[in-house]
Design an enzyme around this catalytic site. Structure first.
Site, PDB file in Angstrom:
ATOM      1  N   LEU A   1       0.888  -0.885   0.211  1.00  0.00           N
ATOM      2  CA  LEU A   1       0.369  -0.407  -0.226  1.00  0.00           C
ATOM      3  C   LEU A   1       1.207   1.483  -0.182  1.00  0.00           C
ATOM      4  O   LEU A   1       0.637   2.802  -0.263  1.00  0.00           O
ATOM      5  CB  LEU A   1      -0.970   0.154   1.451  1.00  0.00           C
ATOM      6  CG  LEU A   1      -1.681   1.253   1.048  1.00  0.00           C
ATOM      7  CD1 LEU A   1      -2.648   1.257   0.329  1.00  0.00           C
ATOM      8  CD2 LEU A   1      -2.679   1.211   2.618  1.00  0.00           C
TER       9      LEU A   1
ATOM     10  N   SER B   1      -8.880   0.235   8.727  1.00  0.00           N
ATOM     11  CA  SER B   1      -9.064  -0.339   7.653  1.00  0.00           C
ATOM     12  C   SER B   1     -10.986  -0.161   7.895  1.00  0.00           C
ATOM     13  O   SER B   1     -11.100   0.096   8.459  1.00  0.00           O
ATOM     14  CB  SER B   1      -8.531  -2.149   7.846  1.00  0.00           C
ATOM     15  OG  SER B   1      -9.735  -3.220   7.395  1.00  0.00           O
TER      16      SER B   1
ATOM     17  N   LYS C   1      -8.265  -2.297  14.590  1.00  0.00           N
ATOM     18  CA  LYS C   1      -8.618  -1.118  13.410  1.00  0.00           C
ATOM     19  C   LYS C   1      -9.775   0.041  14.313  1.00  0.00           C
ATOM     20  O   LYS C   1      -9.302   1.347  13.780  1.00  0.00           O
ATOM     21  CB  LYS C   1      -8.832  -2.035  12.149  1.00  0.00           C
ATOM     22  CG  LYS C   1      -6.887  -2.231  11.619  1.00  0.00           C
ATOM     23  CD  LYS C   1      -6.473  -1.260  11.210  1.00  0.00           C
ATOM     24  CE  LYS C   1      -4.963  -1.930  10.367  1.00  0.00           C
ATOM     25  NZ  LYS C   1      -4.732  -1.271  10.160  1.00  0.00           N
TER      26      LYS C   1
ATOM     27  N   ILE D   1      -7.702  -5.375  -0.429  1.00  0.00           N
ATOM     28  CA  ILE D   1      -6.758  -4.536  -1.015  1.00  0.00           C
ATOM     29  C   ILE D   1      -5.816  -6.179  -1.884  1.00  0.00           C
ATOM     30  O   ILE D   1      -5.360  -6.646  -1.036  1.00  0.00           O
ATOM     31  CB  ILE D   1      -5.466  -3.786  -1.239  1.00  0.00           C
ATOM     32  CG1 ILE D   1      -6.675  -2.488  -0.445  1.00  0.00           C
ATOM     33  CG2 ILE D   1      -4.641  -3.133  -2.050  1.00  0.00           C
ATOM     34  CD1 ILE D   1      -5.466  -1.292   0.286  1.00  0.00           C
TER      35      ILE D   1
ATOM     36  N   ASP E   1      10.710  -0.462  14.962  1.00  0.00           N
ATOM     37  CA  ASP E   1       8.862  -1.794  15.136  1.00  0.00           C
ATOM     38  C   ASP E   1       9.178  -0.746  15.575  1.00  0.00           C
ATOM     39  O   ASP E   1       8.737   0.138  16.771  1.00  0.00           O
ATOM     40  CB  ASP E   1       9.996  -1.970  15.961  1.00  0.00           C
ATOM     41  CG  ASP E   1       8.834  -3.100  16.641  1.00  0.00           C
ATOM     42  OD1 ASP E   1       8.296  -2.566  16.132  1.00  0.00           O
ATOM     43  OD2 ASP E   1       9.578  -4.330  17.530  1.00  0.00           O
TER      44      ASP E   1
ATOM     45  N   TYR F   1      -7.342  -8.475  15.023  1.00  0.00           N
ATOM     46  CA  TYR F   1      -6.909  -7.085  13.811  1.00  0.00           C
ATOM     47  C   TYR F   1      -8.221  -5.933  13.822  1.00  0.00           C
ATOM     48  O   TYR F   1      -7.820  -4.656  13.583  1.00  0.00           O
ATOM     49  CB  TYR F   1      -6.775  -7.657  12.464  1.00  0.00           C
ATOM     50  CG  TYR F   1      -6.752  -7.142  11.689  1.00  0.00           C
ATOM     51  CD1 TYR F   1      -5.345  -6.376  10.527  1.00  0.00           C
ATOM     52  CD2 TYR F   1      -7.640  -6.581  10.820  1.00  0.00           C
ATOM     53  CE1 TYR F   1      -4.892  -5.858  10.052  1.00  0.00           C
ATOM     54  CE2 TYR F   1      -6.894  -5.607   9.460  1.00  0.00           C
ATOM     55  CZ  TYR F   1      -6.129  -5.512   8.934  1.00  0.00           C
ATOM     56  OH  TYR F   1      -5.726  -4.439   7.681  1.00  0.00           O
TER      57      TYR F   1
HETATM   58  N1  NAD Z   1      -4.374  -4.991   1.626  1.00  0.00           N
HETATM   59  C1  NAD Z   1      -5.530  -4.867   2.445  1.00  0.00           C
HETATM   60  O1  NAD Z   1      -6.608  -5.511   2.397  1.00  0.00           O
HETATM   61  C2  NAD Z   1      -6.057  -4.001   3.469  1.00  0.00           C
HETATM   62  C3  NAD Z   1      -6.459  -3.523   3.808  1.00  0.00           C
HETATM   63  C4  NAD Z   1      -7.146  -2.579   4.519  1.00  0.00           C
HETATM   64  C5  NAD Z   1      -6.492  -1.654   5.852  1.00  0.00           C
HETATM   65  N2  NAD Z   1      -4.981  -2.390   5.124  1.00  0.00           N
HETATM   66  C6  NAD Z   1      -3.579  -2.046   6.400  1.00  0.00           C
HETATM   67  O2  NAD Z   1      -2.655  -1.372   5.328  1.00  0.00           O
HETATM   68  C7  NAD Z   1      -1.970  -1.549   5.644  1.00  0.00           C
HETATM   69  C8  NAD Z   1      -0.744  -1.495   4.737  1.00  0.00           C
HETATM   70  O3  NAD Z   1      -0.830  -3.082   4.640  1.00  0.00           O
HETATM   71  P1  NAD Z   1      -0.641  -4.045   2.893  1.00  0.00           P
HETATM   72  O4  NAD Z   1      -1.538  -4.541   2.903  1.00  0.00           O
HETATM   73  O5  NAD Z   1      -0.169  -2.662   2.583  1.00  0.00           O
HETATM   74  O6  NAD Z   1       0.959  -4.724   3.994  1.00  0.00           O
HETATM   75  P2  NAD Z   1       1.789  -4.973   3.523  1.00  0.00           P
HETATM   76  O7  NAD Z   1       2.662  -5.912   4.234  1.00  0.00           O
HETATM   77  O8  NAD Z   1       2.465  -4.840   2.156  1.00  0.00           O
HETATM   78  O9  NAD Z   1       2.873  -3.325   4.373  1.00  0.00           O
HETATM   79  C9  NAD Z   1       3.084  -3.728   5.314  1.00  0.00           C
HETATM   80  C10 NAD Z   1       4.292  -3.249   5.964  1.00  0.00           C
HETATM   81  O10 NAD Z   1       4.188  -2.933   7.297  1.00  0.00           O
HETATM   82  C11 NAD Z   1       5.977  -3.079   7.644  1.00  0.00           C
HETATM   83  N3  NAD Z   1       5.774  -4.359   9.193  1.00  0.00           N
HETATM   84  C12 NAD Z   1       4.372  -4.810  10.094  1.00  0.00           C
HETATM   85  N4  NAD Z   1       4.923  -5.126  10.903  1.00  0.00           N
HETATM   86  C13 NAD Z   1       5.851  -3.439  11.403  1.00  0.00           C
HETATM   87  C14 NAD Z   1       6.609  -2.955  12.208  1.00  0.00           C
HETATM   88  N5  NAD Z   1       6.144  -3.526  14.157  1.00  0.00           N
HETATM   89  N6  NAD Z   1       6.973  -2.009  12.491  1.00  0.00           N
HETATM   90  C15 NAD Z   1       7.088  -1.653  10.986  1.00  0.00           C
HETATM   91  N7  NAD Z   1       6.731  -1.610  10.187  1.00  0.00           N
HETATM   92  C16 NAD Z   1       6.260  -2.948   9.887  1.00  0.00           C
HETATM   93  C17 NAD Z   1       6.006  -4.646   7.041  1.00  0.00           C
HETATM   94  O11 NAD Z   1       7.443  -4.988   6.769  1.00  0.00           O
HETATM   95  C18 NAD Z   1       5.029  -4.423   5.459  1.00  0.00           C
HETATM   96  O12 NAD Z   1       6.516  -3.468   4.776  1.00  0.00           O
HETATM   97  C19 NAD Z   1      -1.541  -1.838   7.321  1.00  0.00           C
HETATM   98  O13 NAD Z   1      -1.846  -1.457   8.430  1.00  0.00           O
HETATM   99  C20 NAD Z   1      -3.059  -3.028   6.390  1.00  0.00           C
HETATM  100  O14 NAD Z   1      -3.504  -2.796   8.385  1.00  0.00           O
HETATM  101  C21 NAD Z   1      -4.925  -3.433   4.121  1.00  0.00           C
HETATM  102  O1  LIG Z   2     -10.860  -5.140   6.469  1.00  0.00           O
HETATM  103  C1  LIG Z   2      -9.698  -5.601   5.231  1.00  0.00           C
HETATM  104  C2  LIG Z   2      -8.289  -5.145   5.512  1.00  0.00           C
HETATM  105  O2  LIG Z   2      -8.453  -4.698   6.870  1.00  0.00           O
HETATM  106  C3  LIG Z   2      -8.175  -7.177   6.131  1.00  0.00           C
HETATM  107  O3  LIG Z   2      -7.784  -7.079   3.855  1.00  0.00           O
HETATM  108  C4  LIG Z   2      -8.876  -7.375   6.281  1.00  0.00           C
HETATM  109  O4  LIG Z   2      -8.687  -7.679   7.214  1.00  0.00           O
HETATM  110  C5  LIG Z   2      -7.560  -8.563   6.370  1.00  0.00           C
HETATM  111  O5  LIG Z   2      -8.390 -10.448   6.435  1.00  0.00           O
END
Ligand code: NAD
Ligand SMILES: OC[C@@H](O)C(O)[C@H](O)CO
Length: 256
Positions: A18, A144, A163, A192, A62, A159
């Site tokens: 993202l 989320s 959120k 996503i 972290d 999770y």
């Molecule tokens: N993919 C989805 O469907 C979705 C939907 C809603 C929300 N989100 C949120 O979007 C954000 C990005 O998710 P994404 O889909 O790009 O996933 P991703 O796994 O590609 O990216 C997450 C990043 O966070 C880093 N990370 C994890 N723990 C960490 C920590 N303790 N300190 C620093 N960095 C850390 C990981 O190394 C990774 O690079 C997340 O917060 C996720 O909850 C994702």
């Molecule tokens: O709800 C959308 C995201 O936060 C995420 O893709 C999902 O909850 C993962 O199960």
């Protein structure tokens, strides 16, 4: 309406999927960037892929460790010679266990990163802004749709709790920090196509079909469908009266 020229911005989770289009968009609008992630190897690959003359630095951090966050922000200020004006917090992860069997150690760790980590980066970012009376700071937290709806069928109580907590934390900080002219908002994506969802689906076609049956647009989002909302929320010239808001971008999921 969008203006970020020379406005130092911190992005956490910066090697994630993202974050990638967010990084490209903020660079296009002139923001030097401090990129944070726990995975430095992936961060360096991300940095090498960028074609920019703007200053971009990478930091291992972290976000669930307050001391680590403090030390990292000190390094950022020393390296750039200024305090960051914007923060985009995308770092986070998801895992699935039935609620009755959720191991406490996993629940604690997830809350520490997704929820407390969001607070830690906001606190450490805001402190010098407040102390030095810096104007026009803004924060975007990636929450989320899981903070407002309950996903089905995957069991992910920690999770969802994290959120929901982020969304209310944003409202609370918006109220406390409005007097310091710090705006803070959240963006809540739906499904996503990223490594996070790939890991949850793990080849389970039934789960994917269930997700699509609950999504009016009948598809997952591409990561680049969120960068515009982040740009809008960060840019003081576009969203100067917007704070404490949670913008849901989910293909219509929460309408059903
Ligand atoms: N993919 C989805 O469907 C979705 C939907 C809603 C929300 N989100 C949120 O979007 C954000 C990005 O998710 P994404 O889909 O790009 O996933 P991703 O796994 O590609 O990216 C997450 C990043 O966070 C880093 N990370 C994890 N723990 C960490 C920590 N303790 N300190 C620093 N960095 C850390 C990981 O190394 C990774 O690079 C997340 O917060 C996720 O909850 C994702
Ligand atoms: O709800 C959308 C995201 O936060 C995420 O893709 C999902 O909850 C993962 O199960």
């Amino acid at each position: 309406m969008f203006e970020l020229t020379n406005e130092l911005t911190v992005i956490t989770g910066a090697s994630g999927a993202l974050a990638e289009p967010i990084i490209h968009t903020l660079l296009e609008y002139g923001a030097p960037l401090a990129l944070l992630d726990i995975n430095m190897d992936a961060l360096l690959v991300r940095k090498a892929s960028l074609n920019t003359k703007l200053k971009v630095e990478c930091y291992t951090c972290d976000i669930g460790n307050f001391t680590d966050v403090e030390e990292t922000f000190k390094k950022i200020t020393a390296d750039f010679g200024t305090f960051p004006l914007h923060l985009v917090n995308t770092a986070g992860y998801c895992e699935n266990f039935p609620a009755e069997d959720y191991p406490s150690i996993n629940a604690e760790q997830l809350i520490k990163v997704n929820l407390l980590g969001s607070l830690y980066v906001a606190q450490v970012f805001a402190k010098p802004i407040i102390n030095n009376k810096i104007e026009n700071a803004s924060i975007v937290m990636i929450a989320s749709m899981s903070g407002s709806i309950v996903n089905d069928p995957q069991p992910q109580i920690a999770y969802n709790m994290s959120k929901a907590g982020v969304i209310h934390m944003v409202k609370s900080l918006a109220v406390e920090w409005a007097k310091y002219n710090i705006r803070i908002n959240s963006l809540s994506p739906g499904y996503i196509a990223t490594p996070l969802t790939k890991n949850v689906i793990n080849g389970n076609t039934e789960m994917f079909n269930r997700w699509m049956s609950l999504t009016p647009m009948k598809r997952m989002a591409n990561p680049n469908e969120f960068a515009g909302t982040v740009l809008y929320l960060l840019s003081n010239s576009a969203s100067s009266y917007t704070t404490g808001e949670n913008i849901i971008v989910d293909g219509g999921y929460q309408c059903l």
